[in-house]
Motif scaffolding. Sequence first.
Motif, short mmCIF file in Angstrom:
data_model
loop_
_atom_site.label_atom_id
_atom_site.label_comp_id
_atom_site.label_asym_id
_atom_site.label_seq_id
_atom_site.Cartn_x
_atom_site.Cartn_y
_atom_site.Cartn_z
N THR A 169 30.84 -26.08 -48.20
CA THR A 169 29.84 -25.61 -47.25
C THR A 169 29.62 -24.11 -47.46
OG1 THR A 169 31.64 -25.27 -45.70
CG2 THR A 169 30.41 -27.31 -45.47
N ALA A 170 28.59 -23.57 -46.81
CA ALA A 170 28.29 -22.14 -46.97
C ALA A 170 29.47 -21.28 -46.52
CB ALA A 170 27.04 -21.79 -46.17
N CYS A 171 30.20 -21.73 -45.51
CA CYS A 171 31.33 -20.92 -45.03
C CYS A 171 32.50 -20.92 -46.01
CB CYS A 171 31.79 -21.40 -43.65
SG CYS A 171 32.38 -23.10 -43.63
N GLN A 172 32.51 -21.87 -46.95
CA GLN A 172 33.58 -21.91 -47.96
C GLN A 172 33.20 -21.17 -49.24
OE1 GLN A 172 33.65 -26.29 -47.58
NE2 GLN A 172 35.87 -26.11 -47.60
N LEU A 173 31.99 -20.63 -49.24
CA LEU A 173 31.49 -19.92 -50.43
C LEU A 173 32.01 -18.48 -50.41
CD1 LEU A 173 29.42 -19.97 -52.84
CD2 LEU A 173 27.71 -19.21 -51.19
N HIS A 174 32.41 -17.99 -51.57
CA HIS A 174 32.90 -16.61 -51.65
C HIS A 174 31.99 -15.74 -52.50
CE1 HIS A 174 36.46 -18.38 -49.87
NE2 HIS A 174 36.80 -17.15 -49.51
N MET A 175 32.08 -14.45 -52.27
CA MET A 175 31.19 -13.53 -52.98
C MET A 175 31.50 -13.44 -54.47
SD MET A 175 29.09 -12.97 -50.76
CE MET A 175 28.02 -11.94 -51.74
N ARG A 176 32.68 -13.99 -54.87
CA ARG A 176 32.98 -13.98 -56.31
C ARG A 176 32.03 -14.91 -57.08
NH1 ARG A 176 37.72 -15.58 -53.82
NH2 ARG A 176 37.96 -17.84 -53.57
N SER A 177 31.26 -15.71 -56.37
CA SER A 177 30.25 -16.56 -57.04
C SER A 177 29.02 -15.74 -57.42
CB SER A 177 29.82 -17.69 -56.11
OG SER A 177 30.90 -18.54 -55.85
N PHE A 178 28.99 -14.45 -57.05
CA PHE A 178 27.83 -13.61 -57.36
C PHE A 178 28.25 -12.40 -58.18
CE2 PHE A 178 27.17 -15.94 -53.47
CZ PHE A 178 25.92 -16.50 -53.65
N LYS A 179 27.25 -11.74 -58.76
CA LYS A 179 27.55 -10.57 -59.59
C LYS A 179 26.94 -9.31 -58.97
CE LYS A 179 25.38 -11.61 -63.37
NZ LYS A 179 24.55 -12.75 -62.99
N ASP A 180 27.52 -8.19 -59.35
CA ASP A 180 26.97 -6.91 -58.92
C ASP A 180 25.50 -6.82 -59.32
OD1 ASP A 180 26.95 -4.30 -57.91
OD2 ASP A 180 27.35 -3.45 -59.91
N GLY A 181 24.64 -6.37 -58.41
CA GLY A 181 23.22 -6.22 -58.72
C GLY A 181 22.39 -7.46 -58.44
N ASP A 182 23.02 -8.56 -58.05
CA ASP A 182 22.28 -9.81 -57.79
C ASP A 182 21.32 -9.67 -56.60
OD1 ASP A 182 23.33 -11.26 -59.80
OD2 ASP A 182 24.54 -12.62 -58.56
N THR A 183 20.25 -10.47 -56.67
CA THR A 183 19.37 -10.64 -55.51
C THR A 183 19.67 -12.02 -54.94
OG1 THR A 183 17.68 -9.26 -56.47
CG2 THR A 183 16.95 -10.82 -54.78
N ILE A 184 19.91 -12.10 -53.65
CA ILE A 184 20.27 -13.39 -53.05
C ILE A 184 19.27 -13.77 -51.96
CG2 ILE A 184 22.10 -14.73 -51.93
CD1 ILE A 184 24.12 -12.66 -52.93
N TYR A 185 18.62 -14.89 -52.17
CA TYR A 185 17.73 -15.44 -51.15
C TYR A 185 18.54 -16.21 -50.12
CZ TYR A 185 13.31 -14.45 -53.49
OH TYR A 185 12.22 -13.83 -54.04
#
Lengths: 228, 248
Positions: free
Chosen positions: B83-99
Amino acid sequence: MSGILNSSIGRKFAMALSALFLMVFLVMHVSINFTSVFSEELFNDLSHFMGTNPLVQGLMQPILIVGVIFHFVMGFVLEAKNKASRGVKYASNSAKDNSTWMSRNMLLTGIVVLAFLFLHMYDFWVHEMTVKYIEGDMSGLKDPNIAESGFRYYEELRAKFVDPWRVVFYSVCFVLLALHLLHGFNSSFQSIGANNKYVKGLKGFSKVYSIGIPALFIFIAVYHHFTH
Amino acid sequence: MMNLTLKIWRQKDANDKGQIVDYPISNISPDMSFLEMLDVLNQELIEKGEQPVAFDHDCREGICGTCSLYINGRAHGPQTKITACQLHMRSFKDGDTIYIEPWRAKAFPVIKDLIVDRTAFDRIQQAGGFISVNTSGNTQDANAIPIEKENADKAFDAATCIGCGACVATCKNSSAMLFVSAKVSQFALLPQGQVEATDRVLNMVKQMDEEGFGNCTNTGACEVECPKGISLENIARMNREHIKATLV
Ligand code: SF4
Ligand code: FES
């Protein structure tokens, strides 16, 4: 039974039944067409049988026409309902990560197949109906007054594939039919509730069917084009 | 530490038209959860005197089904089976744009920002997602009824649906079939569910249709995005149950 089309599952079930019926029809159609590649005589005989047999003409043909129309009309109705159930669209949507292109574009591939059907009906069916039921010539002969003139079907078929553009259009349409079937074949089994270990075994066969049948149709068209 | 650009759907209330608003955010640790990152953003907004972003959450451990974020075009974000609450920021990279958008479906109207009204699911449950048992003190021991292991397991798997609505959000048709089929299956597979089986499937599907969910076309997107891995086999089972109930 009444009102089955009033529920979403009923509509899905009816859509799948018409699809299964059309898929059986495709097998029959391609089998007959394929005989034209190796035997003019067999193709002529089969065509004449299909074109004049009262059971085929009076019962199977109307069922087929109703099946085709139902499948298309229902396809459009479902698409319209489904579009309406979303409302605001996502600014960012990554559908390719969770579903195949084929499954998301059944309307597009379906419309191309529909366009093809119009040309196909114009090419063969309207002509057949005119000769047989308007001009009243049920003989199937090149010259209805000369019994030795032989059946006309094979030559008419070959004449259609002289024009390279028609062959190209036919081929493109069959590629889209293949894409339609690649989702539709398994989808129809899922819709009628058949999803268990036996049906899962059909997955491999579904690819053979979905690519094989359109490929055969293309082969037949190309064969007649180049051997004419 | 990461610097990101967030593109978040902001909508004052159900009647507001709403729009995507850009928020740059910095110093985000890859160890943060996605919702913690939103907490950081909200703290900054509050300190600036702006309205914080409204989003649904409760357990923050993947069991309640409350969190409901469409992140970069995927329900519950880029990872599967969480779920979204189990998602961590390590799934993204510096400089990313997140919708970050709310679930989109006519049957799930937006209440505010990223919060949608999922009471349609409650009404479907109330239409038949239960069994009627005598609870007046002489309740029978559940284990008194032998149930074959395979069906018990399948019923349990179906019952793990947390009603989050990701299946609807991700479906191109906004169909609720995966959710409803899980709720139908968890009972259809057990002897206790048989008594009301016919009415259950008919009533739940009727309610589902009335709520304005779309028609399933078997794209399978729901199964991929479902945080609990609810299988499409449940939809086939519900189709069987429904066809049987309508035709027989
Ligand atoms: S089926 Fe899966 S995605 Fe749908 S509501 Fe249940 S847990 Fe959520
Ligand atoms: S907050 Fe409970 S599942 Fe995410």
